[in-house]
Design a protein around this motif. Structure first.
Motif, PDB file in Angstrom:
ATOM      1  N   GLU A  65     -88.626  49.040 -45.450  1.00  0.00           N
ATOM      2  CA  GLU A  65     -87.681  49.223 -46.547  1.00  0.00           C
ATOM      3  C   GLU A  65     -87.667  50.680 -47.013  1.00  0.00           C
ATOM      4  O   GLU A  65     -86.601  51.235 -47.320  1.00  0.00           O
ATOM      5  CB  GLU A  65     -88.046  48.287 -47.689  1.00  0.00           C
ATOM      6  N   CYS A  66     -88.845  51.301 -47.069  1.00  0.00           N
ATOM      7  CA  CYS A  66     -88.894  52.725 -47.429  1.00  0.00           C
ATOM      8  C   CYS A  66     -88.113  53.559 -46.416  1.00  0.00           C
ATOM      9  O   CYS A  66     -87.339  54.459 -46.784  1.00  0.00           O
ATOM     10  CB  CYS A  66     -90.342  53.197 -47.493  1.00  0.00           C
ATOM     11  N   LEU A  67     -88.306  53.265 -45.142  1.00  0.00           N
ATOM     12  CA  LEU A  67     -87.614  54.021 -44.102  1.00  0.00           C
ATOM     13  C   LEU A  67     -86.106  53.788 -44.165  1.00  0.00           C
ATOM     14  O   LEU A  67     -85.309  54.716 -43.940  1.00  0.00           O
ATOM     15  CB  LEU A  67     -88.165  53.617 -42.736  1.00  0.00           C
ATOM     16  N   ALA A  68     -85.696  52.569 -44.492  1.00  0.00           N
ATOM     17  CA  ALA A  68     -84.264  52.285 -44.596  1.00  0.00           C
ATOM     18  C   ALA A  68     -83.634  53.053 -45.756  1.00  0.00           C
ATOM     19  O   ALA A  68     -82.500  53.551 -45.651  1.00  0.00           O
ATOM     20  CB  ALA A  68     -84.049  50.783 -44.763  1.00  0.00           C
ATOM     21  N   ARG A  69     -84.352  53.163 -46.879  1.00  0.00           N
ATOM     22  CA  ARG A  69     -83.812  53.927 -48.006  1.00  0.00           C
ATOM     23  C   ARG A  69     -83.681  55.407 -47.652  1.00  0.00           C
ATOM     24  O   ARG A  69     -82.682  56.058 -47.990  1.00  0.00           O
ATOM     25  CB  ARG A  69     -84.714  53.737 -49.230  1.00  0.00           C
ATOM     26  N   VAL A  70     -84.692  55.959 -46.976  1.00  0.00           N
ATOM     27  CA  VAL A  70     -84.618  57.362 -46.564  1.00  0.00           C
ATOM     28  C   VAL A  70     -83.478  57.553 -45.562  1.00  0.00           C
ATOM     29  O   VAL A  70     -82.721  58.533 -45.631  1.00  0.00           O
ATOM     30  CB  VAL A  70     -85.970  57.809 -45.967  1.00  0.00           C
ATOM     31  N   HIS A  71     -83.342  56.606 -44.638  1.00  0.00           N
ATOM     32  CA  HIS A  71     -82.265  56.702 -43.650  1.00  0.00           C
ATOM     33  C   HIS A  71     -80.896  56.678 -44.323  1.00  0.00           C
ATOM     34  O   HIS A  71     -79.964  57.390 -43.917  1.00  0.00           O
ATOM     35  CB  HIS A  71     -82.397  55.551 -42.651  1.00  0.00           C
ATOM     36  N   TRP A  72     -80.770  55.882 -45.354  1.00  0.00           N
ATOM     37  CA  TRP A  72     -79.498  55.817 -46.075  1.00  0.00           C
ATOM     38  C   TRP A  72     -79.184  57.149 -46.751  1.00  0.00           C
ATOM     39  O   TRP A  72     -78.045  57.624 -46.720  1.00  0.00           O
ATOM     40  CB  TRP A  72     -79.569  54.693 -47.093  1.00  0.00           C
ATOM     41  N   ARG A  73     -80.200  57.774 -47.344  1.00  0.00           N
ATOM     42  CA  ARG A  73     -79.974  59.058 -48.007  1.00  0.00           C
ATOM     43  C   ARG A  73     -79.685  60.170 -46.998  1.00  0.00           C
ATOM     44  O   ARG A  73     -78.967  61.128 -47.310  1.00  0.00           O
ATOM     45  CB  ARG A  73     -81.193  59.429 -48.862  1.00  0.00           C
ATOM     46  N   LYS A  74     -80.251  60.067 -45.799  1.00  0.00           N
ATOM     47  CA  LYS A  74     -80.080  61.116 -44.796  1.00  0.00           C
ATOM     48  C   LYS A  74     -78.972  60.792 -43.800  1.00  0.00           C
ATOM     49  O   LYS A  74     -78.844  61.481 -42.781  1.00  0.00           O
ATOM     50  CB  LYS A  74     -81.403  61.312 -44.031  1.00  0.00           C
ATOM     51  N   LEU A  75     -78.182  59.774 -44.089  1.00  0.00           N
ATOM     52  CA  LEU A  75     -77.206  59.322 -43.106  1.00  0.00           C
ATOM     53  C   LEU A  75     -76.177  60.402 -42.796  1.00  0.00           C
ATOM     54  O   LEU A  75     -75.827  60.638 -41.630  1.00  0.00           O
ATOM     55  CB  LEU A  75     -76.517  58.054 -43.617  1.00  0.00           C
ATOM     56  N   ASN A  76     -75.694  61.110 -43.813  1.00  0.00           N
ATOM     57  CA  ASN A  76     -74.684  62.151 -43.573  1.00  0.00           C
ATOM     58  C   ASN A  76     -75.255  63.296 -42.746  1.00  0.00           C
ATOM     59  O   ASN A  76     -74.595  63.814 -41.828  1.00  0.00           O
ATOM     60  CB  ASN A  76     -74.149  62.676 -44.901  1.00  0.00           C
ATOM     61  N   ALA A  77     -76.493  63.711 -43.072  1.00  0.00           N
ATOM     62  CA  ALA A  77     -77.105  64.800 -42.307  1.00  0.00           C
ATOM     63  C   ALA A  77     -77.341  64.382 -40.858  1.00  0.00           C
ATOM     64  O   ALA A  77     -77.148  65.184 -39.928  1.00  0.00           O
ATOM     65  CB  ALA A  77     -78.419  65.217 -42.957  1.00  0.00           C
ATOM     66  N   LEU A  78     -77.726  63.124 -40.643  1.00  0.00           N
ATOM     67  CA  LEU A  78     -77.952  62.650 -39.274  1.00  0.00           C
ATOM     68  C   LEU A  78     -76.634  62.566 -38.505  1.00  0.00           C
ATOM     69  O   LEU A  78     -76.574  62.894 -37.311  1.00  0.00           O
ATOM     70  CB  LEU A  78     -78.645  61.285 -39.306  1.00  0.00           C
ATOM     71  N   ARG A  79     -75.576  62.139 -39.192  1.00  0.00           N
ATOM     72  CA  ARG A  79     -74.281  62.081 -38.517  1.00  0.00           C
ATOM     73  C   ARG A  79     -73.767  63.476 -38.198  1.00  0.00           C
ATOM     74  O   ARG A  79     -73.175  63.703 -37.129  1.00  0.00           O
ATOM     75  CB  ARG A  79     -73.288  61.341 -39.396  1.00  0.00           C
ATOM     76  N   ALA A  80     -74.008  64.412 -39.120  1.00  0.00           N
ATOM     77  CA  ALA A  80     -73.577  65.784 -38.859  1.00  0.00           C
ATOM     78  C   ALA A  80     -74.311  66.376 -37.667  1.00  0.00           C
ATOM     79  O   ALA A  80     -73.755  67.208 -36.934  1.00  0.00           O
ATOM     80  CB  ALA A  80     -73.800  66.642 -40.103  1.00  0.00           C
ATOM     81  N   ALA A  81     -75.553  65.962 -37.465  1.00  0.00           N
ATOM     82  CA  ALA A  81     -76.328  66.456 -36.325  1.00  0.00           C
ATOM     83  C   ALA A  81     -76.098  65.615 -35.077  1.00  0.00           C
ATOM     84  O   ALA A  81     -76.735  65.880 -34.048  1.00  0.00           O
ATOM     85  CB  ALA A  81     -77.818  66.455 -36.675  1.00  0.00           C
ATOM     86  N   ASP A  82     -75.186  64.607 -35.175  1.00  0.00           N
ATOM     87  CA  ASP A  82     -74.919  63.709 -34.044  1.00  0.00           C
ATOM     88  C   ASP A  82     -76.234  63.114 -33.526  1.00  0.00           C
ATOM     89  O   ASP A  82     -76.516  63.114 -32.328  1.00  0.00           O
ATOM     90  CB  ASP A  82     -74.189  64.456 -32.928  1.00  0.00           C
TER      91      ASP A  82
END
Length: 503
Positions: free
Chosen positions: A339-356
């Motif tokens: 659950e902690c990792l999912a919350r971090v992933h949600w916050r970093k979703l835009n940065a991860l998408r920008a980095a493809d």
């Protein structure tokens, strides 16, 4: 040994018996009595053996005396064939102690006279040795005169006196041994009381010292080993108390010093940001208003000033976070790492998408940690993976968990830059950059280490040829000082993104 409740008299009696049986005094008395019983048993057995041998020697002497008497008394009537006189002599022999029968044979083996025996027509054979357990000892001796044999006398001796003598000796030996054992128990009990009483005082004192009471120590006078041990125990208790007092003072001073340093660092970091904002603002204002007056070199200098000022501001911000992590104790609870990792992933979703980025998240366990601290660590590590990625390759980030002896090892593996092998030892130190042009402040990895260590874990970088493999260990749900608080089931995150799935 747990002491029973006051109302249970039977249990208390049994507890007292078990306590006494386990005491040193009881063990000393028991071992001494057992050793004495063993030694007395050996002594009694040896004494009985010697006395039995002495009795047998006396019997042998008596047999030789009887044989001489028989030969002297019976040789005359036997030669003269005076059987009436011989019968009178045999009746006289029956009055001797322990003589049961006497039978006389001539040289041809004929029975010429007998007394005291139930005659059956068969002469009892002579026994090879004296056996006190048999009721009668059968013996035979020749009737001789001047080395000439005129016949044989057979006689039987009762062994009852031997058995009575042996029984009397055994009874006396057992009585003496019992009295000696009883006296030994009494003497050993008295000696054990005086010897172990001081040991019990030392034991009570050591228990109190183990419980943290260093003020009381046994006052045992003397020059023996127990008194010396008591003096050493008093000195040790005093030294421990003095050391504890010194450590308490040093701990208070250290906490006060750390608090002062943390306050100074936080205040300094906060107040330094204001002039940095002024430097950045006026540098940017100078570049906009006087762009015509600045050549290319001046504009480059201004951009360097703005860049380094922003970098210093980021360093000060992260330094504040580092000081906060170093001076704050976070509660440890059972959390769901997924659950902690999912919350971090949600916050970093835009940065991860920008980095493809291609992200693979394995099944995450429950651990004993602080959710906010774990999320800050994951946030920093994902940031580092995004920042230092290879520009030509698509970022691949895999997060997995592996069970350890009493915890879990979490691994974040990417295909970005690899830390040099010679820098793995200092990889998580303050102001260590993986690449200077990529790292924002140089405090992120040190902050991760500080947060992981504050939760009782450890963090390290595994050597690898391509990419970085950052791993950290956290205790499982049975970890130390972990309050059993159920983790939240609901968490904000992208729909369909769960641990064990690819976004």
């Amino acid at each position: 040994m747990t002491r029973p409740a006051a109302g249970d008299s039977a249990s208390r009696s049994g507890w007292r018996l078990r306590s006494r049986a386990a005491s040193l005094r009881f063990k000393i008395i028991l071992s001494s009595v057992l050793i004495e019983i063993l030694m007395l048993g050996i002594l009694v057995a040896n004494t009985l053996r010697l006395q039995q041998e002495q009795l047998l020697d006396e019997v042998d002497d008596r047999l030789r005396s009887l044989e001489a008497s028989f030969s002297v008394a019976l040789v005359g009537p036997l030669i003269a064939r005076d059987y009436a006189t011989m019968l009178g002599l045999l009746d006289g022999f029956l009055h001797l102690p322990d003589v049961r029968y006497v039978i006389v044979q001539d040289a041809d083996g004929r029975v010429v006279a007998q007394a005291g025996a139930d005659w059956t027509g068969v002469v009892p054979p002579a026994d090879p040795r004296l056996d006190p357990n048999e009721p009668v000892y059968n013996a035979a001796s020749p009737i001789r005169l001047f080395e000439q044999t005129f016949g044989t006398v057979h006689y039987g001796l009762s062994t009852e006196s031997l058995r009575e003598a042996g029984a009397n000796m055994l009874t006396q030996s057992l009585v003496i041994a019992g009295v000696e054992i009883l006296l030994s128990v009494v003497v050993l009990s008295i000696l054990g009381f005086f010897l172990t009483r001081r040991l019990e005082m030392l034991t009570d004192t050591s228990v109190r010292i183990a419980q943290g009471d260093y003020a009381t120590a046994p006052e045992i006078e003397g020059r023996d080993e127990v008194a010396i041990l008591a003096g050493s125990l008093r000195a040790m208790a005093g030294a421990i108390q003095s050391r504890i007092d010194s450590l308490d003072r040093a701990t208070r001073d250290l906490r006060r010093s750390n608090a002062d340093l943390a306050h100074v660092a936080a205040v300094t970091a906060h107040h330094l940001q204001e002039p940095l904002r002024g430097i950045v603002s006026y540098s940017q204002l100078l570049g906009r208003r006087h762009v015509d007056l600045l050549n290319d070199e001046a504009r480059e200098y201004l951009s360097i000033i703005v860049r380094d000022s922003k970098r210093m501001k980021a360093q000060l911000t992260e330094l504040q976070e580092y000081v906060e992590a170093a001076s704050t104790a976070f509660p440890m609870v059972v959390i769901d790492l997924g659950e902690c990792l999912a919350r971090v992933h949600w916050r970093k979703l835009n940065a991860l998408r920008a980095a493809d980025a291609w992200v693979c998240i394995g099944v995450m366990p429950t651990v004993c940690a602080n959710a906010r601290s774990v999320e800050r660590v994951l946030d920093r590590l994902i940031d580092m993976a995004v920042i230092v990625r290879q520009s030509d390759d698509r970022l691949r980030l895999c997060v997995s968990a592996e069970k350890d002896a009493d915890g879990w090892v979490i691994s974040l593996r990417d295909n970005g830059l690899s830390p040099p092998a010679e820098r793995l030892e200092t990889f998580f130190s303050l102001f260590e950059w993986l690449e200077p042009e990529h790292e924002r402040a140089g405090i992120g990895l040190a902050l991760c280490q500080r947060l992981i260590v504050s939760m009782g874990g450890r963090i390290w970088a595994e050597p690898c040829e391509t990419g970085a493999d950052i791993r950290f260990w956290l205790p499982d749900e049975h970890g130390f000082d972990c309050s059993i608080i159920p983790a939240e089931n609901d968490f904000p995150g992208p729909r369909g993104v769960k641990p064990g799935r690819r976004p």
